[in-house]
Write an enzyme that holds these catalytic residues in place. Structure first.
Site, PDB file in Angstrom:
ATOM      1  N   GLN A 253     -36.525  24.007 -11.334  1.00  0.00           N
ATOM      2  CA  GLN A 253     -37.258  22.749 -11.432  1.00  0.00           C
ATOM      3  C   GLN A 253     -37.154  21.916 -10.157  1.00  0.00           C
ATOM      4  O   GLN A 253     -37.969  21.009  -9.941  1.00  0.00           O
ATOM      5  CB  GLN A 253     -36.771  21.943 -12.628  1.00  0.00           C
TER       6      GLN A 253
ATOM      7  N   ARG B 294     -32.017  14.267 -10.497  1.00  0.00           N
ATOM      8  CA  ARG B 294     -33.447  14.127 -10.799  1.00  0.00           C
ATOM      9  C   ARG B 294     -34.246  14.849  -9.729  1.00  0.00           C
ATOM     10  O   ARG B 294     -33.691  15.390  -8.764  1.00  0.00           O
ATOM     11  CB  ARG B 294     -33.837  12.645 -10.859  1.00  0.00           C
TER      12      ARG B 294
ATOM     13  N   TRP C  84     -40.572  13.783  -6.861  1.00  0.00           N
ATOM     14  CA  TRP C  84     -41.879  13.970  -7.482  1.00  0.00           C
ATOM     15  C   TRP C  84     -43.021  13.933  -6.462  1.00  0.00           C
ATOM     16  O   TRP C  84     -43.956  13.129  -6.566  1.00  0.00           O
ATOM     17  CB  TRP C  84     -42.095  12.924  -8.573  1.00  0.00           C
TER      18      TRP C  84
ATOM     19  N   ASP D   2     -44.179  18.206 -17.353  1.00  0.00           N
ATOM     20  CA  ASP D   2     -43.365  17.174 -17.993  1.00  0.00           C
ATOM     21  C   ASP D   2     -44.112  15.841 -18.099  1.00  0.00           C
ATOM     22  O   ASP D   2     -45.185  15.652 -17.523  1.00  0.00           O
ATOM     23  CB  ASP D   2     -42.087  17.002 -17.169  1.00  0.00           C
TER      24      ASP D   2
ATOM     25  N   GLU E  10     -45.992  11.315 -21.716  1.00  0.00           N
ATOM     26  CA  GLU E  10     -45.926  10.207 -22.683  1.00  0.00           C
ATOM     27  C   GLU E  10     -45.653   8.851 -22.053  1.00  0.00           C
ATOM     28  O   GLU E  10     -45.426   7.882 -22.760  1.00  0.00           O
ATOM     29  CB  GLU E  10     -44.862  10.506 -23.744  1.00  0.00           C
TER      30      GLU E  10
ATOM     31  N   ASP F 192     -35.871  16.701 -24.647  1.00  0.00           N
ATOM     32  CA  ASP F 192     -34.542  16.541 -24.050  1.00  0.00           C
ATOM     33  C   ASP F 192     -33.467  16.303 -25.106  1.00  0.00           C
ATOM     34  O   ASP F 192     -32.952  15.187 -25.242  1.00  0.00           O
ATOM     35  CB  ASP F 192     -34.557  15.377 -23.057  1.00  0.00           C
TER      36      ASP F 192
ATOM     37  N   HIS G 117     -31.441  25.760 -19.506  1.00  0.00           N
ATOM     38  CA  HIS G 117     -31.534  24.564 -18.664  1.00  0.00           C
ATOM     39  C   HIS G 117     -30.116  24.162 -18.276  1.00  0.00           C
ATOM     40  O   HIS G 117     -29.213  24.163 -19.110  1.00  0.00           O
ATOM     41  CB  HIS G 117     -32.209  23.433 -19.429  1.00  0.00           C
TER      42      HIS G 117
END
Length: 668
Positions: A278, A291, A294, A395, A398, A462, A527
């Protein structure tokens, strides 16, 4: 469809089910006026509604014609709502709603129910399979860290992070439910909705606008109902052939670390289908943990030579997967390009709008703008598919805030629940236009009505790295079953869970139990979690590697059976993981079992989800069931079996045409 009129009301039934019972004393329809407040903090929403009016629509007039029934409801002798009810060409009942008074923005309809009825669905629900007795707000959000307000985990998440969930919080809500009376009911709206199943004589469906229509249909069996539902919402394509070859290992840290971990896993006998990295586009460290950066470009510093290694891996039978979401990191190249071209959501005055994702800020790619969709498909095709990626996690569908301004002029409050659909469509079309539908896998946690035909697979989001039922291993079982009843029959979860916060860490036992369950799901994928160093990993010790190797061999062994189940999902809408009642309609107990499932038609799985449990009590519908590990035959009812680590409770039907395949599992 049948209409029965009385002096003060009417009843409408469809295929022997009463749908609406309306009278002046007990109306089925209400209108109102409300003002909602949405406070979002990193994908968690605090939502309230000030309702100034809720008005029962007692007075009405009915007009019948060859096309159906038109009911006009009055308020103070003024027409307020028209409901046109008819049978479609497919013989479904459809009720179309037209507001005749524009000031009303709240709507309630009561669908007739029986006290003993059970209901399921409403998207992906993680705490309850049977929804009867509670109300379910339907709003796409982070499901929360902890999903039970009585647990210490949830309390800590609420107090310290504003991130605690509840029994209804979900990445994937859908205003659709399925009844044990073998009908489905769908309310076509993307507004905030709340389905209340707590009343004995009716289900009250609320939404914060006037919905377009209600759609309802019934079938003689649940398999037929699944085909009907997916005729409406769409069906997922079959999985690429390579997915069945083993586990997709979640690995982070760069090219060499990935190659070394893959080599070690294979040396230990692990069947590996892919490496899911990822962080292929780089990382950002935050207080939450590791993290991602992006900006969707290959990070050559972290992953040197990936452009060549990715093809070498493929030649060696291992696919490479990455990560993307629908947001772009502020002041990075893709953000700057999208801002310049006008492809980002804005503030109401047209100025810059960014979202706080936890110590970094991003722009919202505006999928209501067709040009922005084409641009983002190009980003996926050029930066990911052309590089050689064979899949990714799609991902964060939402997070659309309610206070941004969008290209199509529709309120972001109304677009919010539709955003996962738009995101799935962009990804699917990028793959389709590249001619790679049969070869690329992407998976999403966010969901919405109509995304079934675009989202190739769900993952359950998650989960915390804990044993708690509402937010751990157990929760992904009702999640898969409820989503499957909505037409998303390919679902899976992070082996071992994801979220480490407030002292929770993943244990070896939890990882192993999760891997055992994953071997009997459509996709196996691990993961590392948000804090990899704190958690037990697939390669922490030799025993864990050996256990995983055996589970991947079982998964791969089942390939012909699993592939047939996936094909049935693609052609008929039959989910791969099924509630027991799907094939045992006459068994009343089967309707209340939420932590077991049928894996295809002929395998029953009862995962161990309690710490330290080595003897499992479970329920078997009436049939001849063979316990995989002992070979003992059971004929149904509540039974107990030994379930040491490495032997999850799994049974197969003795009369299955695949009995020989299943019998061989014990020798793997």
């Amino acid at each position: 469809m049948k209409l029965i009129q009385t002096p003060n009301g009417f009843t409408i039934s469809h295929k022997n089910n009463v749908v609406f019972e309306h009278s002046e004393l007990s109306p089925a329809f209400y209108l109102g006026i409300g003002e909602g407040t949405f406070d979002m903090y990193r994908g968690n929403f605090d939502i309230s509604d000030y309702v100034s009016e809720r008005l029962p629509l007692r007075k009405f007039s009915i007009a019948e014609n060859s096309d159906g029934i038109a009911v006009t409801f009055l308020l103070d002798a003024t027409p307020a709502l028209e409901v046109r009810i008819f049978e479609t060409a497919e013989t479904r009942l459809k009720a179309e709603f037209t507001a005749l008074e524009q000031r009303y923005n709240r709507f309630w309809v009561r669908v007739s129910a029986t006290e003993e009825e059970s209901v399921y669905g409403c998207g992906e629900q993680l705490s309850y399979l049977n929804l009867r007795g509670k109300n379910f707000p339907l709003w796409s959000s982070e499901p929360g860290v902890g999903r039970n307000k009585n647990t210490y985990t949830t309390w800590q998440a609420d107090v310290k992070d504003k991130a605690g969930g509840d029994y209804y919080t979900t990445n994937y809500p859908q205003p659709t439910f399925v009844s044990d009376k073998k009908y489905f009911c769908h309310l076509e709206t993307t507004a905030y909705a709340d389905f209340d199943f707590s009343h004995p004589q009716y289900h009250e469906l609320q939404c914060w606008n006037i919905p377009q229509y209600l759609l309802l249909d019934a079938e003689e069996s649940f398999p037929e109902l699944m085909t009907n539902i997916t005729d409406v919402f769409g069906r997922q394509p079959a999985l690429p052939e390579w997915v069945y070859n083993g586990v997709i290992l979640g690995i982070q840290g760069g090219t060499q670390i990935t190659l070394d971990k893959l080599a070690a896993a294979r040396e230990a006998g692990v069947e590996v289908a892919g490496a899911w990295c990822q962080d292929w586009q780089g990382i950002k460290m935050t207080s939450f943990g590791k993290r991602l950066q992006w900006d969707w470009h290959w990070n050559e510093e972290l992953y040197p030579e990936l452009d060549s290694k990715i093809h070498q891996l493929k030649e060696d039978g291992i696919r490479f997967l990455g990560y993307i979401n629908p947001y772009v990191l502020e002041n990075f190249p893709l953000y700057d390009e999208a801002l310049e071209k006008g492809y980002l959501a804005t503030k109401e005055d047209g100025s810059k709008y960014v979202v706080d994702f936890g110590e970094f800020f991003c722009g919202v790619v505006d999928f209501t703008n067709p040009a922005a969709c084409e641009w983002y498909k190009g980003v996926i095709q050029k930066n990911m598919i052309d590089l050689g990626l064979d899949g990714w996690m799609g991902d964060f569908g939402e997070y659309l805030p309610t206070d941004c301004s969008l290209h199509n002029g529709v309120s972001a409050e109304i677009e919010h629940n539709k955003w996962p659909y738009r995101w799935a469509k962009v990804q699917h079309e990028a793959i389709e236009e590249a001619g790679k539908i049969d070869d690329i896998l992407f998976f999403m946690r966010a969901g919405a009505t109509g995304m079934q035909g675009y989202c190739h697979a769900l993952w359950a989001g998650d989960q915390s790295v804990i044993w708690e039922k509402d937010d751990g291993l157990a929760s992904v079982i009702p999640a898969a079953l409820s989503a499957g009843l909505m037409g998303n029959g390919i679902s899976h979860s992070d082996i071992g869970g994801y979220t480490t916060l407030h002292g929770n860490t993943r244990s070896k036992e939890l990882f192993q139990r999760w891997a055992e369950m994953a071997a009997f799901t459509p996709i196996m994928r691990s993961h590392e979690g948000n804090r990899p160093g704190d958690n037990h990993q697939f390669d922490t010790d030799a025993e864990t590697l050996a256990h995983l190797a055996r589970m991947t061999k079982i998964y791969k062994h089942l390939k012909p059976y699993l592939k047939a189940a996936v094909e049935e999902n693609a052609s008929k809408g039959m989910p791969v993981q099924r509630p027991l009642f799907m094939h045992y309609e006459q068994d009343s107990e089967a309707y209340q079992i939420q932590y077991q499932y049928l894996f295809g038609r002929d395998v029953l799985v009862a995962p161990v989800y309690n710490q330290g449990e080595t003897v499992k009590e479970l329920y078997l519908p009436e049939d001849e069931w063979v316990h995989v590990w002992s070979g003992e035959t059971f004929t149904g009812g509540w039974v107990k079996v030994d379930a040491p680590i490495g032997q999850p409770p799994v049974f197969y039907r003795k009369q299955s045409q695949d009995a020989q395949l299943f019998d061989a599992i014990k020798n793997i």
